[in-house]
Structure formats: structure tokens, C-alpha cells
Design a protein around this motif. Structure first.
Motif, PDB file in Angstrom:
ATOM      1  N   TYR A 120       0.838  -1.207   0.000  1.00  0.00           N
ATOM      2  CA  TYR A 120       0.000   0.000   0.000  1.00  0.00           C
ATOM      3  C   TYR A 120       0.870   1.254   0.000  1.00  0.00           C
ATOM      4  CZ  TYR A 120      -3.190   3.610   1.658  1.00  0.00           C
ATOM      5  OH  TYR A 120      -3.904   4.780   1.784  1.00  0.00           O
ATOM      6  N   ASP A 121       1.959   1.212   0.748  1.00  0.00           N
ATOM      7  CA  ASP A 121       2.894   2.341   0.771  1.00  0.00           C
ATOM      8  C   ASP A 121       3.486   2.594  -0.606  1.00  0.00           C
ATOM      9  OD1 ASP A 121       4.819   4.256   2.195  1.00  0.00           O
ATOM     10  OD2 ASP A 121       6.215   2.820   1.307  1.00  0.00           O
ATOM     11  N   ARG A 122       3.862   1.516  -1.307  1.00  0.00           N
ATOM     12  CA  ARG A 122       4.432   1.656  -2.664  1.00  0.00           C
ATOM     13  C   ARG A 122       3.368   2.155  -3.643  1.00  0.00           C
ATOM     14  NH1 ARG A 122       8.381   3.448  -2.488  1.00  0.00           N
ATOM     15  NH2 ARG A 122       7.526   3.961  -0.449  1.00  0.00           N
ATOM     16  N   TYR A 123       2.138   1.672  -3.492  1.00  0.00           N
ATOM     17  CA  TYR A 123       1.041   2.152  -4.346  1.00  0.00           C
ATOM     18  C   TYR A 123       0.848   3.658  -4.167  1.00  0.00           C
ATOM     19  CZ  TYR A 123      -3.783   3.696  -4.901  1.00  0.00           C
ATOM     20  OH  TYR A 123      -4.896   4.444  -5.195  1.00  0.00           O
ATOM     21  N   THR A 124       0.856   4.111  -2.914  1.00  0.00           N
ATOM     22  CA  THR A 124       0.661   5.531  -2.636  1.00  0.00           C
ATOM     23  C   THR A 124       1.800   6.360  -3.208  1.00  0.00           C
ATOM     24  OG1 THR A 124      -0.433   4.904  -0.560  1.00  0.00           O
ATOM     25  CG2 THR A 124       0.184   7.205  -0.813  1.00  0.00           C
ATOM     26  N   ALA A 125       3.037   5.866  -3.064  1.00  0.00           N
ATOM     27  CA  ALA A 125       4.201   6.616  -3.541  1.00  0.00           C
ATOM     28  C   ALA A 125       4.212   6.750  -5.063  1.00  0.00           C
ATOM     29  CB  ALA A 125       5.481   5.928  -3.073  1.00  0.00           C
ATOM     30  N   ILE A 126       3.740   5.711  -5.764  1.00  0.00           N
ATOM     31  CA  ILE A 126       3.815   5.714  -7.231  1.00  0.00           C
ATOM     32  C   ILE A 126       2.558   6.319  -7.856  1.00  0.00           C
ATOM     33  CG2 ILE A 126       3.900   4.211  -9.268  1.00  0.00           C
ATOM     34  CD1 ILE A 126       5.673   2.333  -7.627  1.00  0.00           C
ATOM     35  N   CYS A 127       1.414   5.971  -7.338  1.00  0.00           N
ATOM     36  CA  CYS A 127       0.155   6.404  -7.958  1.00  0.00           C
ATOM     37  C   CYS A 127      -0.372   7.729  -7.405  1.00  0.00           C
ATOM     38  CB  CYS A 127      -0.910   5.313  -7.791  1.00  0.00           C
ATOM     39  SG  CYS A 127      -0.453   3.736  -8.523  1.00  0.00           S
ATOM     40  N   CYS A 128       0.032   8.088  -6.200  1.00  0.00           N
ATOM     41  CA  CYS A 128      -0.427   9.360  -5.611  1.00  0.00           C
ATOM     42  C   CYS A 128       0.768  10.125  -5.033  1.00  0.00           C
ATOM     43  CB  CYS A 128      -1.452   9.112  -4.512  1.00  0.00           C
ATOM     44  SG  CYS A 128      -2.802   8.009  -4.950  1.00  0.00           S
ATOM     45  N   PRO A 129       1.788  10.411  -5.839  1.00  0.00           N
ATOM     46  CA  PRO A 129       3.009  11.019  -5.298  1.00  0.00           C
ATOM     47  C   PRO A 129       2.800  12.389  -4.665  1.00  0.00           C
ATOM     48  CG  PRO A 129       3.007  11.093  -7.700  1.00  0.00           C
ATOM     49  CD  PRO A 129       1.856  10.227  -7.294  1.00  0.00           C
ATOM     50  N   LEU A 130       1.866  13.173  -5.193  1.00  0.00           N
ATOM     51  CA  LEU A 130       1.643  14.519  -4.671  1.00  0.00           C
ATOM     52  C   LEU A 130       0.966  14.508  -3.299  1.00  0.00           C
ATOM     53  CD1 LEU A 130       0.492  16.354  -7.935  1.00  0.00           C
ATOM     54  CD2 LEU A 130       2.782  16.266  -6.920  1.00  0.00           C
ATOM     55  N   HIS A 131       0.256  13.437  -3.006  1.00  0.00           N
ATOM     56  CA  HIS A 131      -0.456  13.334  -1.735  1.00  0.00           C
ATOM     57  C   HIS A 131       0.203  12.330  -0.783  1.00  0.00           C
ATOM     58  CE1 HIS A 131      -3.518  14.712  -4.691  1.00  0.00           C
ATOM     59  NE2 HIS A 131      -3.888  15.506  -3.688  1.00  0.00           N
ATOM     60  N   TYR A 132       1.388  11.836  -1.153  1.00  0.00           N
ATOM     61  CA  TYR A 132       2.022  10.765  -0.386  1.00  0.00           C
ATOM     62  C   TYR A 132       2.245  11.155   1.074  1.00  0.00           C
ATOM     63  CZ  TYR A 132       5.448   7.341   1.179  1.00  0.00           C
ATOM     64  OH  TYR A 132       6.110   6.376   1.895  1.00  0.00           O
ATOM     65  N   THR A 133       2.871  12.298   1.316  1.00  0.00           N
ATOM     66  CA  THR A 133       3.184  12.693   2.692  1.00  0.00           C
ATOM     67  C   THR A 133       1.925  12.959   3.510  1.00  0.00           C
ATOM     68  OG1 THR A 133       3.439  14.982   1.922  1.00  0.00           O
ATOM     69  CG2 THR A 133       5.437  13.640   2.096  1.00  0.00           C
ATOM     70  N   LEU A 237       9.990  -0.057 -11.090  1.00  0.00           N
ATOM     71  CA  LEU A 237      10.768  -1.284 -10.926  1.00  0.00           C
ATOM     72  C   LEU A 237      11.729  -1.185  -9.749  1.00  0.00           C
ATOM     73  CD1 LEU A 237      11.586  -2.204 -14.651  1.00  0.00           C
ATOM     74  CD2 LEU A 237      10.011  -3.374 -13.105  1.00  0.00           C
ATOM     75  N   SER A 238      12.402  -0.035  -9.598  1.00  0.00           N
ATOM     76  CA  SER A 238      13.350   0.113  -8.493  1.00  0.00           C
ATOM     77  C   SER A 238      12.637   0.162  -7.158  1.00  0.00           C
ATOM     78  CB  SER A 238      14.181   1.382  -8.689  1.00  0.00           C
ATOM     79  OG  SER A 238      13.342   2.527  -8.654  1.00  0.00           O
ATOM     80  N   THR A 239      11.430   0.722  -7.146  1.00  0.00           N
ATOM     81  CA  THR A 239      10.675   0.853  -5.905  1.00  0.00           C
ATOM     82  C   THR A 239      10.045  -0.463  -5.483  1.00  0.00           C
ATOM     83  OG1 THR A 239      10.164   3.136  -6.485  1.00  0.00           O
ATOM     84  CG2 THR A 239       8.853   2.148  -4.740  1.00  0.00           C
ATOM     85  N   CYS A 240       9.562  -1.249  -6.430  1.00  0.00           N
ATOM     86  CA  CYS A 240       8.757  -2.436  -6.108  1.00  0.00           C
ATOM     87  C   CYS A 240       9.472  -3.761  -6.348  1.00  0.00           C
ATOM     88  CB  CYS A 240       7.470  -2.422  -6.935  1.00  0.00           C
ATOM     89  SG  CYS A 240       6.482  -0.937  -6.717  1.00  0.00           S
ATOM     90  N   GLY A 241      10.618  -3.734  -7.021  1.00  0.00           N
ATOM     91  CA  GLY A 241      11.275  -4.987  -7.382  1.00  0.00           C
ATOM     92  C   GLY A 241      11.611  -5.857  -6.190  1.00  0.00           C
ATOM     93  N   SER A 242      12.209  -5.247  -5.150  1.00  0.00           N
ATOM     94  CA  SER A 242      12.588  -6.011  -3.959  1.00  0.00           C
ATOM     95  C   SER A 242      11.364  -6.569  -3.251  1.00  0.00           C
ATOM     96  CB  SER A 242      13.383  -5.113  -3.003  1.00  0.00           C
ATOM     97  OG  SER A 242      14.542  -4.611  -3.620  1.00  0.00           O
ATOM     98  N   HIS A 243      10.361  -5.724  -3.092  1.00  0.00           N
ATOM     99  CA  HIS A 243       9.140  -6.144  -2.388  1.00  0.00           C
ATOM    100  C   HIS A 243       8.446  -7.271  -3.121  1.00  0.00           C
ATOM    101  CE1 HIS A 243       4.799  -5.782  -1.331  1.00  0.00           C
ATOM    102  NE2 HIS A 243       5.299  -5.702  -0.108  1.00  0.00           N
ATOM    103  N   LEU A 244       8.357  -7.173  -4.438  1.00  0.00           N
ATOM    104  CA  LEU A 244       7.680  -8.199  -5.239  1.00  0.00           C
ATOM    105  C   LEU A 244       8.422  -9.523  -5.174  1.00  0.00           C
ATOM    106  CD1 LEU A 244       5.196  -8.548  -6.997  1.00  0.00           C
ATOM    107  CD2 LEU A 244       6.549  -7.888  -8.979  1.00  0.00           C
ATOM    108  N   THR A 245       9.743  -9.472  -5.118  1.00  0.00           N
ATOM    109  CA  THR A 245      10.553 -10.698  -4.992  1.00  0.00           C
ATOM    110  C   THR A 245      10.256 -11.404  -3.675  1.00  0.00           C
ATOM    111  OG1 THR A 245      12.320  -9.686  -6.310  1.00  0.00           O
ATOM    112  CG2 THR A 245      12.896 -11.622  -4.990  1.00  0.00           C
TER     113      THR A 245
END
Length: 306
Positions: A120-133, A237-245
Motif C-alpha cells: 500500500y505504501d508503494r502504491y501511494t508513492a507511485i500512484c499518488c506522489p503529490l499526496h504521499y506525505t 521497478l526500483s521501488t517495487c522490485g525487492s518487495h515483489l521478490t
């Protein structure tokens, strides 16, 4: 053992992964090495995140919690196996076995919930970057972790209480290196229908809810990969690659073990159990550090500091 109409067991015998002494010696050395690497690797991740102020973000807060859970998860099962080998014993008391089951269920589900929160954190960072914080506020992060602890402990308590209601008669040999709930259920001389039913209903709900959340998060994240921007693709890919593995390794093994009746537990299931109880906590620090430039920099600073 003691007499009470029928013979009950007051201890179980953990037969391990192999019945041959030569292989047991090899497995002892291998598990000792893996346990030390798990402790040191995950502890370094926690220290690096704690000491580097640049990593005081929701993503690394969840990663530090995952590393702590992995340390606890492996410590529930491996030390008892190592101690028994040193003492030349295979026994574990009934009370110790039930405690081991409780914490095993707690930490395995906590791993799943943390992976879900991280998705969910990665989704927020990638799909809602302006509202992430604004979305991932510190209070929300703490609340998500605290709620996960409450749910997993209640779930573990339910299954442990159901387990202690069962009768265990003369057969007390567990073909495993710890008190895995399924092999223990197979030894019961009581009807385990309710236990199996709870595994498929409540257990399935607790297990599949985080898994579903992870899948939904990646469905939305995959939309970023469809963008023509190479920068967007590289970022995802850099943000989610480790988590997906980690998710693939963890859930792939669990799905093969616990999504069928306890009576059909096999040697293949035992091998899969080793993957998510030992291998996953072992490789997590390497996956997250080797694929993450910020973590590598923080680890270098930590090592140079000492």
C-alpha cells in the motif's frame, strides 16, 4: 506421560528433517549458519535505518518492522532445533510446543500483513506522489502496524486455544524440526474438523486479505509501467522490485502448504515450510540492501561508523 483413561502425551519428539545422523550433522551446521546470518543481516537493516535520518520514512519504517519480525520468526523455531541437537535430545514439552505454535502463527501472519502494508505504501508513492506525505502520516503508519499486531495475536490465540482442546494419545513423533500446526494436528486422536474448518475460514481470511491487498496494489502500480516514460518504468521497478521478490517467495511457499487439509501434509510441504520459515528471513536483508541504493549507502555509513 501419565494415565487418564488413555495415555496422553506430555511432550513431543521433533524428528527433524532427516532420520540419518550424518545428514542431521550437516543440517545442524547449515541451520546454525543461516540463523546467524538472519540475526546479523536483519539487525544491520534495523540499525542502518535507525541511524540514517534519510531513511526515517514510512517505507523504511515498515522495512525495519519486517526485519524485526523476521528475527523473531526464525527465533521461534531454529534455536530449539539447535539446542536439541547439542543436547542429543529430540523432545519438546507439550507447553513449549503450544507456545511455539502460538508465536509461529503470530509471526507468519505478521510477515504477510507487513508485506501488505508495504505494498500500500508503494502504491501511494507511485500512484499518488503529490499526496504521499499527507496520506502516509506517521500516526497512520504506527496505527497500521499496531492493528496488524492485534489481528495476528488474536488469530494465533484462536488456533492455539483450539489446539489445546485436542487429545493427543500415544503417538507423539513429529516429522519436522518444530511444532508446525499441521503435523501436530495429524497426531491428534480427537476429531480435528473444527480446527481444519477454522484454518480454511478464519485462517484463510487472515491469510488471503493481505495477499489480496498486495495484488490490488500491484494492479494499480502496473498502470505506471504502461506509461511511455522510461523514468516512470525505472521508478516503479526500483521501488517495487525487492518487495515483489519477497512476496513471491513468501506467499508461493505458504500457498502450497496451508491451503489444503492437515491430513494431506507431506514431505514436499515440509520443504516449503523451510523456505518461508528460514530461507525468506535469510534472503530478505540481501534483497532489500543489494537492490536499494539508499540502503547500501546507509549500511556503508553504519559499518564505517563502527
Amino acid at each position: 506421560m501419565y494415565r487418564d483413561n488413555k495415555t496422553r502425551v506430555t511432550e513431543f519428539l521433533l524428528l527433524g528433517l532427516s532420520g540419518q545422523s550424518e545428514q542431521e550433522e550437516l543440517l545442524f551446521g547449515l541451520f546454525l549458519w543461516m540463523y546467524l546470518v538472519i540475526i546479523m543481516g536483519n539487525f544491520l537493516i534495523i540499525l542502518a535505518i535507525s541511524y540514517d535520518s534519510h531513511l526515517h520514512t514510512p517505507m523504511y519504517f515498515f522495512l525495519a518492522n519486517l526485519s524485526w519480525v523476521d528475527i523473531c520468526f526464525s527465533s521461534v523455531t531454529i534455536p530449539k532445533m539447535l539446542l536439541n541437537h547439542i543436547l542429543g535430545s529430540k523432545s519438546i514439552s507439550y507447553v513449549e510446543c503450544m507456545i511455539q505454535i502460538y508465536f509461529f502463527i503470530t509471526f507468519i501472519n505478521m510477515d504477510g500483513f507487513l508485506l501488505s502494508v508495504m505494498a500500500y505504501d508503494r502504491y501511494t508513492a507511485i500512484c499518488c506522489p503529490l499526496h504521499y506525505t499527507m496520506i502516509m502520516r506517521p500516526k497512520l503508519c504506527v496505527l497500521l502496524v499496531a492493528a496488524s499486531w492485534v489481528i495476528t495475536n488474536l488469530h494465533a490465540l484462536l488456533h492455539t486455544l483450539l489446539m489445546v482442546q485436542l487429545m493427543f494419545c500415544s503417538n507423539n513423533a513429529v516429522h519436522h524440526f518444530f511444532c508446525d500446526p499441521y503435523p501436530i494436528l495429524k497426531l491428534s486422536c480427537s476429531n480435528t474438523f473444527i480446527n481444519d474448518l477454522m484454518v480454511f475460514t478464519v485462517g484463510g481470511l487472515v491469510f488471503l486479505t493481505p495477499f489480496t491487498c498486495i495484488m490490488i496494489s500491484y494492479v494499480y502500480i502496473s498502470n505506471v509501467l504502461k506509461l511511455p516514460s522510461p523514468h516512470g518504468i525505472r521508478k516503479a521497478l526500483s521501488t517495487c522490485g525487492s518487495h515483489l521478490t519477497v512476496v513471491s517467495l513468501f506467499y508461493g511457499a505458504i500457498l502450497g502448504v496451508y491451503m489444503h487439509p492437515s491430513s494431506s501434509y507431506s514431505v514436499q510441504d515440509m520443504v516449503a515450510t523451510v523456505i518461508f520459515t528460514v530461507v525468506t528471513p535469510l534472503v530478505n536483508p540481501f534483497i532489500y540492501s543489494l537492490r536499494n541504493c539508499d540502503m547500501k549507502r546507509a549500511l556503508r555509513k553504519l559499518i564505517l561508523r563502527f
